[in-house]
Structures are given as C-alpha cells and as structure tokens.
Design an enzyme around this catalytic site. Structure first.
Site, PDB file in Angstrom:
ATOM      1  N   VAL A  11       3.147   2.731  -1.954  1.00 44.59           N
ATOM      2  CA  VAL A  11       4.176   3.027  -3.136  1.00 44.59           C
ATOM      3  C   VAL A  11       4.317   3.420  -4.587  1.00 44.59           C
ATOM      4  O   VAL A  11       5.148   3.599  -5.112  1.00 44.59           O
ATOM      5  CB  VAL A  11       5.179   1.214  -2.994  1.00 44.59           C
ATOM      6  CG1 VAL A  11       5.147   1.035  -1.530  1.00 44.59           C
ATOM      7  CG2 VAL A  11       3.858   0.768  -3.974  1.00 44.59           C
ATOM      8  N   GLY A  12       2.816   3.247  -4.876  1.00 50.49           N
ATOM      9  CA  GLY A  12       2.864   4.414  -5.794  1.00 50.49           C
ATOM     10  C   GLY A  12       2.308   3.480  -6.593  1.00 50.49           C
ATOM     11  O   GLY A  12       2.211   3.793  -8.179  1.00 50.49           O
ATOM     12  N   GLY A  44       1.096  -1.030  -0.244  1.00 54.10           N
ATOM     13  CA  GLY A  44      -0.472   0.316   0.170  1.00 54.10           C
ATOM     14  C   GLY A  44       0.800   0.975   0.119  1.00 54.10           C
ATOM     15  O   GLY A  44       1.740   1.373   0.698  1.00 54.10           O
ATOM     16  N   SER A  64      -0.129   5.690  -9.663  1.00 50.09           N
ATOM     17  CA  SER A  64       0.759   6.533 -10.132  1.00 50.09           C
ATOM     18  C   SER A  64       1.249   6.065 -11.528  1.00 50.09           C
ATOM     19  O   SER A  64       1.283   6.660 -12.792  1.00 50.09           O
ATOM     20  CB  SER A  64       2.058   7.460  -9.200  1.00 50.09           C
ATOM     21  OG  SER A  64       0.899   7.969  -8.329  1.00 50.09           O
ATOM     22  N   ASP A 105      -8.855  -1.698  -6.892  1.00 51.65           N
ATOM     23  CA  ASP A 105      -8.615  -1.396  -5.219  1.00 51.65           C
ATOM     24  C   ASP A 105      -9.993  -1.421  -4.900  1.00 51.65           C
ATOM     25  O   ASP A 105     -10.594  -0.230  -5.442  1.00 51.65           O
ATOM     26  CB  ASP A 105      -7.754  -0.250  -5.320  1.00 51.65           C
ATOM     27  CG  ASP A 105      -7.255  -0.256  -4.148  1.00 51.65           C
ATOM     28  OD1 ASP A 105      -7.519  -0.793  -2.875  1.00 51.65           O
ATOM     29  OD2 ASP A 105      -5.615   0.386  -3.477  1.00 51.65           O
TER      30      ASP A 105
HETATM   31  N1  LIG Z   1       7.616   9.256  -7.884  1.00 48.69           N
HETATM   32  C1  LIG Z   1       6.959  10.079  -6.826  1.00 48.69           C
HETATM   33  N2  LIG Z   1       7.365  11.864  -6.344  1.00 48.69           N
HETATM   34  C2  LIG Z   1       6.443  11.990  -4.989  1.00 48.69           C
HETATM   35  N3  LIG Z   1       5.224  11.839  -5.475  1.00 48.69           N
HETATM   36  C3  LIG Z   1       4.761  10.342  -6.004  1.00 48.69           C
HETATM   37  C4  LIG Z   1       5.048   9.364  -6.276  1.00 48.69           C
HETATM   38  N4  LIG Z   1       4.976   8.356  -6.347  1.00 48.69           N
HETATM   39  C5  LIG Z   1       4.244   8.495  -5.902  1.00 48.69           C
HETATM   40  N5  LIG Z   1       3.562   9.467  -5.379  1.00 48.69           N
HETATM   41  C6  LIG Z   1       3.005  10.175  -4.457  1.00 48.69           C
HETATM   42  O1  LIG Z   1       2.380   9.064  -3.789  1.00 48.69           O
HETATM   43  C7  LIG Z   1       1.160   9.206  -3.051  1.00 48.69           C
HETATM   44  C8  LIG Z   1       0.136   7.374  -2.803  1.00 48.69           C
HETATM   45  O2  LIG Z   1       0.501   7.211  -4.066  1.00 48.69           O
HETATM   46  P1  LIG Z   1      -0.047   6.570  -5.185  1.00 48.69           P
HETATM   47  O3  LIG Z   1      -1.540   6.677  -5.175  1.00 48.69           O
HETATM   48  O4  LIG Z   1      -0.146   5.837  -6.346  1.00 48.69           O
HETATM   49  O5  LIG Z   1       0.101   4.511  -4.417  1.00 48.69           O
HETATM   50  P2  LIG Z   1      -0.500   3.548  -4.256  1.00 48.69           P
HETATM   51  O6  LIG Z   1      -0.231   2.693  -3.832  1.00 48.69           O
HETATM   52  O7  LIG Z   1      -1.038   3.154  -5.029  1.00 48.69           O
HETATM   53  O8  LIG Z   1      -1.369   3.858  -2.972  1.00 48.69           O
HETATM   54  P3  LIG Z   1      -2.789   2.674  -2.712  1.00 48.69           P
HETATM   55  O9  LIG Z   1      -2.077   1.827  -1.590  1.00 48.69           O
HETATM   56  O10 LIG Z   1      -2.904   3.361  -0.911  1.00 48.69           O
HETATM   57  O11 LIG Z   1      -3.586   2.581  -3.475  1.00 48.69           O
HETATM   58  C9  LIG Z   1       0.521  10.147  -3.854  1.00 48.69           C
HETATM   59  O12 LIG Z   1       0.387  11.066  -3.301  1.00 48.69           O
HETATM   60  C10 LIG Z   1       1.266   9.971  -4.775  1.00 48.69           C
HETATM   61  O13 LIG Z   1       0.730  11.593  -5.942  1.00 48.69           O
END
Ligand SMILES: Nc1ncnc2c1ncn2[C@@H]1O[C@H](COP(=O)(O)OP(=O)(O)OP(=O)(O)O)[C@@H](O)[C@H]1O
Length: 408
Positions: free
Chosen positions: A95-96, A93, A99, A121
C-alpha cells in the site's frame, strides 16, 4: 487520449528541479523542461542498477497533483519537541508503507531532527525506496538530506542466529552435552522441554520481526546514537505486525523460564564450574539471554507508550484494504497501541477524470473513502489522503516530494 491519461509517464532529459506548493494546495515538481501548454512538469530521480553501483540519472514527467485541503497530517505536532519519538508505519502489503515511512524520515531530517529509519519487514524495500544500498544490518547514512539521516535494514536471519547462539549456549545442545557429562542429564532434559531449539528451527511467524525490533533497541539505546530524536519504523505487512504484538510476552516468558533454570543449574554446578574454569563463558551467555529478555520487555513497552510512540496505519482506497485496516486498528486498540492517523495512499486526483478508466477508478476509490468515514473503527482517525502520482517514488528527491504531499 493515452497521453492525457493520469497513469502515463515519460522519460525526459535530466534537469535541475525544484518543488512548489502553491496557493491552490497544488504540489508539483518542475524543472527547466516545464511546458505550461500540456500541464506537465518534469521530475528527476536517481535510478541505480540493482547493485546500487552507479546511479543513472533519469527523469520522469509528473502531472501536478491536487491535494484536498482537509487532508492535513498535523506534521507541526509530529515535528515539535526534541524528545525522542517513534513512528511505526504499518498496513497491508504494497500500500506504500515504505514510501510513507521513508518520506517521513526525510522530512524529519530536513526539519532538523537527526533521524533513523528502520525496516523490520523481512522483504525489505528501503534500499529500493532510497535508491541506495542499505543492506548489511548496519546503520547507513542517507545522502541528500539536511540533518543526519541513517537507514537500517535489519537482517532477520542474522538476528535469529544471534538468538540461537545465546539460547544454545545457555540451554541448547551445548549445555545439554555439558550437563550430561556432569551427570546432570535430568536437569538438561528439563531445559529441553522448553522447546527453545524447536522454536528457533521453525520460528512462529513474527519472530523475525520481534528479534529485529529487539536488535533495533540495541542501536537506539546506545549512547552513540542518543542524538537521534526521531525513529521511524517501516514494519512488515499487517499479519506479521499483529502477531508481533503478542510475541514479546511469549518470548519474555520462555526466556524467563530458561534463566530461572539456568540459575538453579549455576548453583548446582558451581563447584564443578570453578574447577573447569568455564564460569565466565557461561555467565556471558546468560547475560546475553538476560539482555535479550530485557529488550523484549522494552519492545513491548515501547509499542504501548503513547507519549513517545505512534502507529500510523497506511492503506489504499479499496474495500479490501479498508476492511483490513479496520481489523488492524481494532487489534492495535485491543493491544493498547496508540493510533491517531490513517494515510489513504494512491488516491487518484480529480484532475484525472478526463481519462475514462481513471474517472471510474476514482469513483470506486471515493466509495472506499466513504466506507472509511462510516467505519466505526476508522472514522475517528485523522484521515490523510495521498495522491497517486504517475511515477515510482524512488530516491531522496522523490521522497521529499512525497513527504511534502503527505506530511503537512
Ligand atoms: N502515492 C503513490 N503514487 C505512486 N506510486 C506509489 C505511491 N505510493 C507508493 N507507490 C509505489 O508503490 C510501490 C509500493 O510501495 P511501497 O514499497 O512503499 O509499499 P509497501 O507497502 O512498503 O510494500 P511491501 O508491503 O511490499 O513492503 C512502489 O513502487 C512505490 O513507488
């Protein structure tokens, strides 16, 4: 000092922007406010209200970001061919994943592939990522890309409701009442033993995910959407994904049992049915269950077809995230899911070493990256490093920016 720290960002006025990828492998977004004296570039994204009504245009300043030369995703290979391909992005969770998935979808679309990006998700963030309202369980067109890009946030509650309705019609309480009234209560009890009702009242973790993906199959299989050549899944965090892999078999077996009993019941009551004229309704329900079972089997096969589907693991350079990724890869391998790429996201760039905190953090991250290189599960994967940028990745321009860094 604070203003030189990598993690700082500031708001500047709205300007037109463009992206560059220069010979040093440095990617930056800049606009007319570019000031060479402090190495800052300005970048804008759309920030909308929580209800996604009227986007407020704001911009952030972002330092130029150095991308290590060896971190190439092999995007040429990912984009080549017009045969449909599925990419599933998953990991711990936060990690991005979203994105990375959204930026990949934007990049595919901008390279000419009609694309669908789907969030399975239950805690969706695709709407936030695109800064656009994608809720509602329908495909929504994403604005600002060159080829058609549609996004979909599956509503697990609704998917579960559909399943529950189908189950009840064929084997749940509605059927039991009907069977009781026909003097066939014993057979109805047999149906009860399958515990379908229980399954739906307290679903095991991952059921939502399985139902969501099966729902997606409805979209991707229909003629209407046949032109989409890339389907990107933003999956739920690791635990859910792992449970999901074993679920289709389990559900396939449960639904299979119900259908077998249903067949027995159908022949036992055929005479009564025709008198009551209920045959059609119940046949519909049975068809729906059969369809669901077929879809479950397809989901299972889809996960394991290396010609069309690839699972991309997303992680961050911390010991905990790397350990989890290692376990995830081991499980995916065991399940026969094809994995060849590992994204290490949010890597602090070397240029941030003028900030003491960032310098120390980066050293820590480098140790985690070494751990990946020495980890027997992960070392064989193509390692893609994505830098941490000093702004939130939000809106199509930001996703394009990220896509150009990660998917090269
Ligand atoms: N390389 C990066 N640099 C800066 N901020 C980032 C980067 N990658 C992701 N983020 C930021 O980190 C946060 C979490 O990213 P994201 O929602 O893509 O993660 P996720 O793994 O899908 O989260 P979840 O498990 O909660 O669904 C967001 O605010 C996103 O803008």
């Amino acid at each position: 000092m604070a203003s030189r720290c990598f993690t700082s960002f500031s708001l500047v006025c709205f300007h037109r922007f463009s992206a560059t990828n220069n010979s040093m492998g440095t990617v930056a977004l800049f606009s007319h406010t570019f000031k060479p004296q402090n190495y800052r570039r300005s970048f804008f994204t759309s920030v909308s209200s929580p209800l996604y009504r009227k986007p407020l245009k704001t911009s952030f300043q972002v330092r130029s970001v150095a991308i290590p030369a060896e971190t190439v995703a092999g995007f040429d290979e990912m984009v080549s061919g017009s045969q449909r391909k599925y990419y599933m992005l998953g990991g711990k969770g936060g990690v991005g994943k979203t994105s990375c998935a959204a930026s990949l979808a934007v990049k595919f679309a901008n390279q000419g592939h009609p694309t669908i990006v789907v969030s399975t998700d239950p805690a969706h963030s695709l709407s936030d990522s695109f800064a656009q309202d994608l809720t509602g369980g329908e495909l929504v067109p994403v604005e600002g890309v060159d080829s058609p890009l549609f996004a979909l946030e599956i509503n697990p509650e609704k998917a579960r409701e559909d399943f529950r309705t189908a189950g009840q019609k064929s084997g749940g309480s509605g059927m039991k009442d009907f069977m009781d009234s026909m003097g066939l209560g014993m057979l109805a009890d047999q149906l009860g033993e399958l515990k379908l009702g229980e399954l739906l009242d307290s679903p095991p973790p991952g059921l939502d995910e399985a139902l969501s993906i099966s729902k997606v199959m409805q979209f991707v299989e229909s003629q209407e959407y046949s032109r989409f050549t890339r389907i990107v899944f933003d999956t739920a965090p690791t635990g859910h994904t792992l449970r999901l892999l074993s679920l289709p078999d389990f559900l396939d077996a449960s639904v299979g049992k119900i259908l077998k009993l249903k067949k027995k019941l159908t022949s036992a009551t055929s005479a009564i049915k025709s008198v009551l004229g209920k045959q059609e309704t119940r046949q519909d329900a049975s068809d729906k269950l059969e369809q669901l079972r077929e879809r479950m089997a397809k989901v299972r096969d889809l996960f394991r077809d290396s010609d069309t589907t690839e699972f991309v693991i997303v992680t961050i350079p911390t010991v905990m995230a790397v350990s989890e990724s290692s376990r995830l890869h081991a499980s995916l391998k065991k399940e026969g899911v094809f994995v060849q790429r590992l994204i290490v996201n949010q890597v602090i760039p070397p240029s941030a070493s003028d900030c003491k905190f960032c310098g120390m953090k980066r050293k820590d991250q480098m140790r985690a990256i070494d751990m990946i290189k020495n980890n027997s599960e992960l070392s064989g994967l193509r390692l893609i490093q994505a830098p941490l940028v000093d702004m939130e990745i939000r809106g199509v321009p930001a996703l394009k920016f990220m896509g150009d860094m990660v998917w090269r």
